[in-house]
Enzyme design. Structure first.
Site, mmCIF file in Angstrom:
data_model
loop_
_atom_site.group_PDB
_atom_site.id
_atom_site.type_symbol
_atom_site.label_atom_id
_atom_site.label_comp_id
_atom_site.label_asym_id
_atom_site.label_seq_id
_atom_site.Cartn_x
_atom_site.Cartn_y
_atom_site.Cartn_z
ATOM 1 N N ARG A 38 -24.875 1.299 -4.947
ATOM 2 C CA ARG A 38 -24.712 0.076 -4.152
ATOM 3 C C ARG A 38 -25.554 0.172 -2.871
ATOM 4 O O ARG A 38 -26.208 -0.784 -2.483
ATOM 5 C CB ARG A 38 -23.236 -0.158 -3.829
ATOM 6 C CG ARG A 38 -22.976 -1.511 -3.190
ATOM 7 C CD ARG A 38 -21.530 -1.909 -3.235
ATOM 8 N NE ARG A 38 -20.727 -1.064 -2.358
ATOM 9 C CZ ARG A 38 -19.427 -0.877 -2.495
ATOM 10 N NH1 ARG A 38 -18.780 -1.445 -3.489
ATOM 11 N NH2 ARG A 38 -18.752 -0.123 -1.654
ATOM 12 N N ARG A 46 -11.240 7.121 2.704
ATOM 13 C CA ARG A 46 -10.491 6.024 2.067
ATOM 14 C C ARG A 46 -9.841 6.493 0.760
ATOM 15 O O ARG A 46 -8.718 6.093 0.436
ATOM 16 C CB ARG A 46 -11.403 4.819 1.827
ATOM 17 C CG ARG A 46 -11.769 4.108 3.141
ATOM 18 C CD ARG A 46 -12.829 3.043 2.966
ATOM 19 N NE ARG A 46 -12.408 1.994 2.064
ATOM 20 C CZ ARG A 46 -13.252 1.269 1.328
ATOM 21 N NH1 ARG A 46 -14.548 1.481 1.374
ATOM 22 N NH2 ARG A 46 -12.795 0.328 0.526
ATOM 23 N N ARG A 79 0.828 -1.211 0.000
ATOM 24 C CA ARG A 79 0.000 0.000 0.000
ATOM 25 C C ARG A 79 0.863 1.263 0.000
ATOM 26 O O ARG A 79 0.358 2.352 -0.200
ATOM 27 C CB ARG A 79 -0.893 0.038 1.246
ATOM 28 C CG ARG A 79 -2.061 -0.898 1.189
ATOM 29 C CD ARG A 79 -2.981 -0.671 2.376
ATOM 30 N NE ARG A 79 -3.936 -1.746 2.550
ATOM 31 C CZ ARG A 79 -5.128 -1.789 2.002
ATOM 32 N NH1 ARG A 79 -5.526 -0.821 1.212
ATOM 33 N NH2 ARG A 79 -5.938 -2.793 2.229
#
Length: 196
Positions: free
Chosen positions: A127, A150, A88
């Site tokens: 979603r 995020r 990451r």
């Protein structure tokens, strides 16, 4: 064949990872799953990770790298694997390169799913709407505020991997805004070429 996926949250990495596992028969190595497995197996590195997690702290890069190093020794990783959630950051990518060099292996491709961030927010809203319409519980992290955080973390920590792997000649960009099938086909074209 060793593959890494890059792309912001909601880009479709999970969907495409499942496709790669099925088509190429290589395991998807999720750092979260590997951590839980190492803890359950009570391996030395798993016990170390458990103590840190029990204290409510994040597991260090060194421990995650040690768990990956242990996991890729398994027979199912011999033909290759897909890394999910690691690396990451650039220091993690450097650790991975060192581990693989020691094992005389290397990352073959880094597939970057390029997406329009505004469209990702629309996908998230859809979603949530679909989940509610099915009468299901919406995931706790499926909200715009968490998603925005995020995205920020991705931009700050993970996006620098794009030029890192570009510099190694391993980055392959795919338009993640296409249909799921079109994205899969574009990824297949990249991986089939590597597999030769």
């Amino acid at each position: 064949m060793i593959v890494i996926f890059l792309g912001p949250p909601g880009a479709g990495k999970g969907t495409q990872a499942a496709h790669i596992v099925e088509r190429y028969g290589i395991p998807q190595l999720s750092t979260g799953d590997m951590l839980r497995a190492a803890v359950a197996a009570k391996s030395p590195v798993g016990l170390k990770a458990k103590a840190i997690m029990d204290a409510g702290n994040l597991v260090s890069d060194d421990i995650v790298a040690a768990i990956i190093e242990e996991r890729i020794e398994a027979d199912d990783c011999a033909p290759g694997f897909l890394l999910d959630g690691f690396p990451r950051t650039i220091p993690q990518a450097e650790m991975l390169d060192a581990i693989l060099t020691k094992k005389e292996r290397a990352v073959d491709a880094v597939v970057e799913l390029r997406v329009d961030e505004a469209a990702l927010i629309d996908r998230l809203r859809n979603r949530i709407k679909e989940t509610k319409a099915r009468g299901e519980e919406v995931r706790a992290d499926d909200n715009e505020e968490t998603f925005a955080k995020r995205l920020d973390v991705y931009r700050e920590q993970t996006a620098p991997l794009i030029p890192y792997y570009e510099g190694q000649g391993k980055l392959r960009a795919v338009d993640g805004m296409q249909t799921v099938e079109a994205v899969s086909a574009a990824i297949d074209a990249i991986l089939d070429q590597i597999q030769g």
